[in-house]
Design a protein around this motif. Structure first.
Motif, PDB file in Angstrom:
ATOM      1  N   LEU A 156     -66.256  51.408 -75.622  1.00  0.00           N
ATOM      2  CA  LEU A 156     -66.055  52.796 -75.366  1.00  0.00           C
ATOM      3  C   LEU A 156     -66.852  53.134 -74.133  1.00  0.00           C
ATOM      4  N   THR A 157     -66.104  53.229 -73.123  1.00  0.00           N
ATOM      5  CA  THR A 157     -66.913  53.330 -71.583  1.00  0.00           C
ATOM      6  C   THR A 157     -67.357  54.983 -71.732  1.00  0.00           C
ATOM      7  N   SER A 158     -68.743  55.071 -71.182  1.00  0.00           N
ATOM      8  CA  SER A 158     -69.261  56.347 -71.033  1.00  0.00           C
ATOM      9  C   SER A 158     -69.891  56.493 -69.734  1.00  0.00           C
ATOM     10  N   GLY A 159     -69.333  56.011 -68.587  1.00  0.00           N
ATOM     11  CA  GLY A 159     -69.792  56.211 -67.441  1.00  0.00           C
ATOM     12  C   GLY A 159     -68.471  55.908 -66.158  1.00  0.00           C
ATOM     13  N   ALA A 160     -67.999  54.875 -66.287  1.00  0.00           N
ATOM     14  CA  ALA A 160     -67.051  54.573 -64.988  1.00  0.00           C
ATOM     15  C   ALA A 160     -65.902  55.307 -65.338  1.00  0.00           C
ATOM     16  N   ALA A 161     -65.246  55.564 -63.980  1.00  0.00           N
ATOM     17  CA  ALA A 161     -64.090  56.338 -64.030  1.00  0.00           C
ATOM     18  C   ALA A 161     -62.740  55.765 -63.750  1.00  0.00           C
ATOM     19  N   THR A 162     -62.808  54.577 -63.462  1.00  0.00           N
ATOM     20  CA  THR A 162     -61.748  53.901 -62.793  1.00  0.00           C
ATOM     21  C   THR A 162     -60.542  53.651 -63.475  1.00  0.00           C
ATOM     22  N   THR A 163     -59.238  53.991 -62.883  1.00  0.00           N
ATOM     23  CA  THR A 163     -58.179  54.095 -63.792  1.00  0.00           C
ATOM     24  C   THR A 163     -57.648  52.498 -63.678  1.00  0.00           C
ATOM     25  N   ALA A 164     -58.223  51.678 -62.990  1.00  0.00           N
ATOM     26  CA  ALA A 164     -57.856  50.227 -63.268  1.00  0.00           C
ATOM     27  C   ALA A 164     -58.172  49.532 -64.497  1.00  0.00           C
ATOM     28  N   ALA A 165     -58.957  50.208 -65.188  1.00  0.00           N
ATOM     29  CA  ALA A 165     -59.118  49.678 -66.732  1.00  0.00           C
ATOM     30  C   ALA A 165     -57.884  50.154 -67.361  1.00  0.00           C
ATOM     31  N   PHE A 180     -61.667  51.740 -74.605  1.00  0.00           N
ATOM     32  CA  PHE A 180     -61.366  53.365 -74.719  1.00  0.00           C
ATOM     33  C   PHE A 180     -62.531  53.916 -73.576  1.00  0.00           C
ATOM     34  N   ARG A 181     -61.993  55.047 -73.088  1.00  0.00           N
ATOM     35  CA  ARG A 181     -62.902  55.847 -72.304  1.00  0.00           C
ATOM     36  C   ARG A 181     -63.346  56.980 -72.723  1.00  0.00           C
ATOM     37  N   ALA A 182     -64.717  57.187 -73.464  1.00  0.00           N
ATOM     38  CA  ALA A 182     -65.037  58.372 -73.939  1.00  0.00           C
ATOM     39  C   ALA A 182     -65.550  59.444 -73.090  1.00  0.00           C
ATOM     40  N   GLY A 183     -65.818  59.188 -71.863  1.00  0.00           N
ATOM     41  CA  GLY A 183     -66.021  59.963 -70.748  1.00  0.00           C
ATOM     42  C   GLY A 183     -66.775  59.043 -69.505  1.00  0.00           C
ATOM     43  N   PRO A 184     -66.480  59.608 -68.532  1.00  0.00           N
ATOM     44  CA  PRO A 184     -66.101  60.926 -68.142  1.00  0.00           C
ATOM     45  C   PRO A 184     -64.674  60.722 -67.966  1.00  0.00           C
ATOM     46  N   ASN A 185     -63.838  61.984 -67.409  1.00  0.00           N
ATOM     47  CA  ASN A 185     -62.383  61.800 -67.201  1.00  0.00           C
ATOM     48  C   ASN A 185     -62.054  60.614 -66.193  1.00  0.00           C
ATOM     49  N   ASN A 186     -61.031  60.033 -66.110  1.00  0.00           N
ATOM     50  CA  ASN A 186     -60.806  59.113 -65.215  1.00  0.00           C
ATOM     51  C   ASN A 186     -60.823  59.613 -63.760  1.00  0.00           C
ATOM     52  N   ASP A 187     -60.623  58.503 -62.643  1.00  0.00           N
ATOM     53  CA  ASP A 187     -60.557  58.969 -61.258  1.00  0.00           C
ATOM     54  C   ASP A 187     -59.514  60.132 -60.980  1.00  0.00           C
ATOM     55  N   TYR A 188     -58.384  59.800 -61.439  1.00  0.00           N
ATOM     56  CA  TYR A 188     -57.101  60.531 -61.201  1.00  0.00           C
ATOM     57  C   TYR A 188     -57.531  61.848 -61.750  1.00  0.00           C
ATOM     58  N   ASP A 189     -58.065  62.235 -62.998  1.00  0.00           N
ATOM     59  CA  ASP A 189     -58.159  63.375 -63.492  1.00  0.00           C
ATOM     60  C   ASP A 189     -59.408  64.138 -62.897  1.00  0.00           C
ATOM     61  N   LEU A 190     -60.336  63.473 -62.131  1.00  0.00           N
ATOM     62  CA  LEU A 190     -61.564  64.098 -61.098  1.00  0.00           C
ATOM     63  C   LEU A 190     -61.037  64.719 -60.064  1.00  0.00           C
ATOM     64  N   GLY A 191     -59.793  64.044 -59.733  1.00  0.00           N
ATOM     65  CA  GLY A 191     -59.030  64.854 -58.451  1.00  0.00           C
ATOM     66  C   GLY A 191     -58.384  66.091 -59.121  1.00  0.00           C
ATOM     67  N   ARG A 192     -57.765  66.126 -60.189  1.00  0.00           N
ATOM     68  CA  ARG A 192     -56.951  67.225 -60.827  1.00  0.00           C
ATOM     69  C   ARG A 192     -57.897  68.140 -60.846  1.00  0.00           C
ATOM     70  N   ASN A 345     -83.857  66.843 -69.861  1.00  0.00           N
ATOM     71  CA  ASN A 345     -82.519  66.923 -70.300  1.00  0.00           C
ATOM     72  C   ASN A 345     -81.410  65.978 -69.954  1.00  0.00           C
ATOM     73  N   PRO A 346     -80.432  65.530 -70.669  1.00  0.00           N
ATOM     74  CA  PRO A 346     -79.496  64.397 -70.382  1.00  0.00           C
ATOM     75  C   PRO A 346     -78.655  64.934 -69.185  1.00  0.00           C
ATOM     76  N   VAL A 347     -78.293  63.747 -68.444  1.00  0.00           N
ATOM     77  CA  VAL A 347     -76.899  63.854 -67.555  1.00  0.00           C
ATOM     78  C   VAL A 347     -75.735  63.606 -68.139  1.00  0.00           C
ATOM     79  N   TYR A 348     -74.669  63.658 -67.463  1.00  0.00           N
ATOM     80  CA  TYR A 348     -73.224  63.553 -68.179  1.00  0.00           C
ATOM     81  C   TYR A 348     -73.312  62.052 -69.154  1.00  0.00           C
ATOM     82  N   SER A 353     -72.336  58.904 -73.944  1.00  0.00           N
ATOM     83  CA  SER A 353     -72.701  57.911 -74.780  1.00  0.00           C
ATOM     84  C   SER A 353     -73.213  58.236 -76.218  1.00  0.00           C
ATOM     85  N   TYR A 354     -73.496  59.340 -76.303  1.00  0.00           N
ATOM     86  CA  TYR A 354     -73.824  59.936 -77.643  1.00  0.00           C
ATOM     87  C   TYR A 354     -72.511  60.298 -78.392  1.00  0.00           C
ATOM     88  N   ASP A 355     -71.560  60.578 -77.863  1.00  0.00           N
ATOM     89  CA  ASP A 355     -70.267  60.830 -78.248  1.00  0.00           C
ATOM     90  C   ASP A 355     -69.815  59.604 -78.726  1.00  0.00           C
TER      91      ASP A 355
END
Length: 447
Positions: A156-165, A180-192, A345-348, A353-355
């Protein structure tokens, strides 16, 4: 909420008066960075192998492997490991997973794709990890995708955003379905989400025209493509479009063009060059336009103090903040994180990672097994309430299967603006989406 931006150290003095930063020692801040070098600590929680363990007897523990860059000094990696640690501690306090203790073992990727692979193999083959979470850089994630497929172990990825995966999952599902990508949103959705933010907020902020700026690193390529195809549809005037060279540390020429073209804001996508871009916006004299977008360093909760207030009025996005209440779990996690780590405090990456750990635990409870085949099916069908929002994954037929779903009408992401409270302290106030807002947008007074 992207995947680059390792910073450490302490800036020299500066002051803020009437909203205008003065005497910022730009050279010192850029040389030392802004993250702080607080060492990660698992005092009282570590077993002999460096793992966090519970105390149940009987069956061997379920092992969570966490991969993060330089967790002793990098705020992104540190928060990633700490978020996983909080999840493991909570699970053990609740009796583990189906009565089995949970342990956390850590692999320091050292910001290297090669080291990421070596550490992944160590966690799986030597530490016996039943699941892995984390990974920050896209290059590191792509370098372990074949290993994830070979080991047939949930990651479960909790940092990298690449849609290549996720494209690998799409094209060779049976091989790569364990990612699986628990977060963040992928790089395409970052643009959206950048486009959606402009569409919703530009008029309220007085942004009739913007300068679209992005550092020319691989991670910005997909968002840039989205900007090219979708930003104009919002009706905003694009005064400048510039993917500027990597390692740019002087923005004076770029900002001169932004001024000459009359842009109301520098709408930036940056991580590596974020602090230089910020400081050149406000020093030696503030530029007559707003500033914000995706700015990874500004996500750091201590950034206001670290830059001596230079980030005041700057805008960035993140998965959550210490002020947000995305779900009932958000403040519970923030409070536990603060209590465990001396008020920090945590960053994203911490939220994700908690989730990721908590969601894996729920999948194991639901299926009653650690069998990856059954867990893949369980995760694909889950709608999990996490600390940063609802975690659901795109389906197998989607362009980006197993990536975190982005819902434009109810986005997990928040946009924040650094503002100053009555005590002169910097606060990350949420300004979008409206349902999560803690303050209204504050226009820089020099504009």
């Amino acid at each position: 909420m992207t995947e680059r931006g390792s910073h450490s150290g302490n800036p020299n003095s500066a002051s803020v008066s009437d909203g205008r930063p003065n005497a910022v020692n730009r050279r010192a801040i850029l040389k030392t960075g802004v993250g702080g070098a607080t060492a990660i600590s698992f005092a009282g929680c570590l077993g002999a192998s460096g793992s966090i363990v519970g105390s149940n007897d009987g069956d061997p523990p379920i092992t969570v492997g966490a991969l993060a860059p330089d967790p002793a000094s990098d705020f992104i990696g540190r928060s990633m490991i700490r978020g996983a640690q909080v999840a493991v501690q909570e699970l053990n306090e609740q009796g583990g997973i189906d009565g089995r203790d949970v342990e956390l073992v850590v692999g320091d990727t050292n910001g290297s794709p090669l080291e990421a692979r070596r550490q992944y193999q160590r966690l799986i083959l030597e530490e016996g990890a039943d699941v892995t979470v984390g990974v920050f850089a896209s290059e590191a994630l792509m370098n372990i995708m074949d290993d994830i497929a070979e080991q047939e172990t949930i990651h479960l990825t909790s940092g990298a955003a690449t849609t290549a995966a996720s494209r690998l999952v799409k094209e060779q599902y049976e091989d790569y379905k364990y990612h699986f990508r628990a977060g963040p949103n992928n790089d395409y959705d970052l643009g959206r989400m950048q486009v959606d933010f402009v569409d919703d907020m530009a008029a309220d902020m007085g942004w009739n025209s913007i300068a679209v700026l992005a550092e020319d690193y691989e991670w910005t390529e997909q968002p840039w493509n989205v900007y090219q195809s979708q930003l104009a549809d919002t009706g905003i005037d694009i005064a400048v479009e510039r993917r500027y060279p990597p390692a740019t540390d002087d923005f004076s020429t770029i900002y001169d063009e932004v001024e000459e073209q009359g842009a109301d804001a520098a709408f930036i996508t940056t991580a590596h060059t974020g602090t230089a871009a910020l400081l050149d916006w406000v020093t030696p004299e503030p530029r007559p336009f707003a500033f914000g977008g995706i700015h990874v360093p500004m996500q750091l909760p201590s950034y206001y103090e670290a830059t001596n207030g230079a980030c005041r009025y700057g805008i960035t996005q993140s998965s959550a903040t210490a002020q947000s209440t995305r779900t009932e779990k958000t403040q519970q996690f923030v409070q536990r994180y603060q209590d465990t780590f001396n008020g920090s405090n945590p960053v994203y990456t911490g939220y994700h990672s908690y989730d990721a750990v908590a969601m894996f635990a729920e999948a194991v409870r639901t299926t009653g097994t650690l069998d990856s085949e059954e867990l893949v099916g369980a995760l694909e069908g889950m709608s999990f309430t996490g600390s940063s929002g609802t975690v659901e994954f795109y389906g197998r037929d989607h362009d980006y299967p197993h990536d975190l779903v982005y819902n434009r009408d109810d986005p997990d992401v928040v946009y924040l603006q650094w503002q100053e409270n009555e005590d002169g302290e910097g606060v990350q106030e949420i300004i979008w989406p409206e349902s999560q807002a803690t303050a209204e947008y504050a226009k820089p007074p020099w504009i």
